[in-house]
Design an enzyme around this catalytic site. Structure first.
Site, PDB file in Angstrom:
ATOM      1  N   ASP A   1       0.848  -1.192   0.000  1.00  0.00           N
ATOM      2  CA  ASP A   1       0.000   0.000   0.000  1.00  0.00           C
ATOM      3  C   ASP A   1       0.885   1.244   0.000  1.00  0.00           C
ATOM      4  OD1 ASP A   1      -1.867   1.973   0.378  1.00  0.00           O
ATOM      5  OD2 ASP A   1      -2.630   1.218   2.287  1.00  0.00           O
TER       6      ASP A   1
ATOM      7  N   GLU B   1      -1.629  -1.186  -3.964  1.00  0.00           N
ATOM      8  CA  GLU B   1      -2.744  -0.363  -3.487  1.00  0.00           C
ATOM      9  C   GLU B   1      -2.412   1.124  -3.521  1.00  0.00           C
ATOM     10  OE1 GLU B   1      -5.244   0.016   0.713  1.00  0.00           O
ATOM     11  OE2 GLU B   1      -4.551  -1.938   0.009  1.00  0.00           O
TER      12      GLU B   1
ATOM     13  N   GLU C   1     -10.437   3.690  -1.541  1.00  0.00           N
ATOM     14  CA  GLU C   1     -10.715   4.101  -0.168  1.00  0.00           C
ATOM     15  C   GLU C   1     -10.914   5.608  -0.038  1.00  0.00           C
ATOM     16  OE1 GLU C   1      -6.939   4.616   2.526  1.00  0.00           O
ATOM     17  OE2 GLU C   1      -6.585   2.901   1.211  1.00  0.00           O
TER      18      GLU C   1
ATOM     19  N   HIS D   1     -11.969  -1.846   2.125  1.00  0.00           N
ATOM     20  CA  HIS D   1     -10.954  -1.193   2.943  1.00  0.00           C
ATOM     21  C   HIS D   1     -11.496  -1.093   4.367  1.00  0.00           C
ATOM     22  CE1 HIS D   1      -8.885   2.343   4.750  1.00  0.00           C
ATOM     23  NE2 HIS D   1      -7.848   1.829   4.122  1.00  0.00           N
TER      24      HIS D   1
END
Length: 386
Positions: free
Chosen positions: A198, A224, A250, A300
């Site tokens: 991420d 991500e 998200e 998420h």
């Protein structure tokens, strides 16, 4: 039944160690809970995405903007309430904090509905498609330490040995440093454990393409938020240039925000954040968009036990996609870093870590009416800040 009061609770405490991601480091853990009371004695709980100072701004929106609009309404009229609030706030915030604030209220209304019907929320959504939910461990957050690769390697082994079959780590220090971190984790956990990264939108598209090619060689399952959420073209370019999955969503809000993200095939995996995008009422519309375009969904999850519990219901009610005798099951994202609001908040803890360890990587469905996430009042009073 009528709504009699809406209360906003911001909880906070000092962390023993500073944690961070590509955009910032923080030394306090924050959670923002919403409590909706009714004249029949049923209370619902929700959570708003956003920590630190954002939580205090959202508290004001919940109590001074949204509450006056909906107190006195029937809490079961979730669609009516959602559209009333959104329409009256449209000129002032179609994304961001007003929608985060609305999310917490909406989730609490679903909790009330489940309690009023004496059934789990996933039954209100159409029922459960599975008896257990796989869980992946999220950890390895950035720190200002010289030995971060060693720390990540050690933490990743602990996550694996705790029963998680897959895990996610933070990156965003620069391509070279990121590759060294991912290599250290992959070497530590071996080839049989799933690994995701991420970046929290740390890179330009060109940087992300080069980094993504290196991540492919390390068998990373998804990359991500590689670029800024506004960079739709960048997301599309990455999906076309790389073989590994590009994940994101998200930082998006409402069906209208997700319309272009999904319709434009900007992500391989969609990651809606129910505590931010508009609550469960809006999440279901986003889910329908994703399914209409055959985009897989992995929610998420970030926050307290209220957010975790809410997502258990969403994942229980998420259809097998695209369907078959042996479908890939949706996973629950579970933060493994220290968090008292996850472990100690509820009157009856979810015990996610214990279940994962005992089962080898999955958790059972909730069975209590509503969301099953009623906080301990004494705990709230102890950690609440104004």
């Amino acid at each position: 039944m009528r709504i009699t009061a809406i209360k906003s609770h911001v909880l906070q405490y000092d962390l023993d160690e500073e944690l961070g991601y590509s955009q910032q480091y923080y030394a306090k853990r924050t959670a923002h809970l919403v409590e909706v009371e009714t004249d029949e004695g049923i209370t619902g709980w929700g959570e708003c995405f956003g920590g630190g100072a954002v939580a205090f701004a959202n508290k004001t929106i919940v109590e001074r903007v949204i509450a006056p609009l909906v107190v006195g309404m029937d809490p079961r009229d979730r669609e009516v309430i959602w559209h009333k609030v959104y329409n009256l706030l449209r000129d002032h915030g179609q994304k961001g904090m007003p929608i985060q604030a609305l999310s917490g209220v909406d989730i609490a209304l679903w909790d009330i509905a489940g309690k009023a019907c004496d059934c789990p929320v996933y039954q209100l959504m159409g029922g459960a498609f599975r008896e257990r939910i796989p869980v992946y461990g999220y950890g390895m957050m950035l720190q200002r330490k010289n030995d971060l690769a060693r720390r990540f390697a050690e933490e990743s082994v602990k996550i694996r040995d705790a029963g998680f079959g897959a895990m996610k780590m933070k990156i965003g220090l620069g391509p070279k440093a990121d590759i060294e971190l991912v290599e250290a984790v992959r070497d530590a956990i071996g080839d049989d454990t799933g690994l995701m990264v991420d970046a929290n939108h740390a890179y330009t598209t060109r940087e992300a393409v080069s980094l993504g090619r290196a991540l492919e060689k390390l068998d990373v399952a998804w990359f991500e938020e590689p670029v800024a959420p506004e960079d739709r073209q960048g997301y599309r370019d990455l999906c076309e240039a790389l073989d590994l999955n590009i994940a994101g969503g998200e930082a998006e809000f409402t069906r209208w925000g997700f319309r272009d993200l999904v319709g434009g095939r900007c992500v391989d995996i969609l990651q809606p954040e129910v505590c931010g995008l508009g609550g469960i009422t809006e999440y279901l519309k986003v889910l329908a968009l994703a399914q209409a375009h055959f985009v897989p969904v992995v929610n998420h999850v970030w926050g307290s036990a209220v957010a975790v519990g809410t997502n258990l219901h969403l994942l229980a009610a998420l259809p097998d996609f695209p369907g078959g005798a042996h479908p890939v099951q949706p996973m629950l994202e579970y933060d493994t870093t220290p968090n008292r609001f996850r472990e100690e908040l509820l009157q009856e803890p979810l015990r996610i870590s214990e279940q994962v360890k005992a089962s080898g990587g999955s958790v059972a469905l909730p069975t209590k009416a509503g969301l099953g996430v009623d906080p301990d009042p004494d705990f709230i009073r102890h950690f609440e800040v104004n």
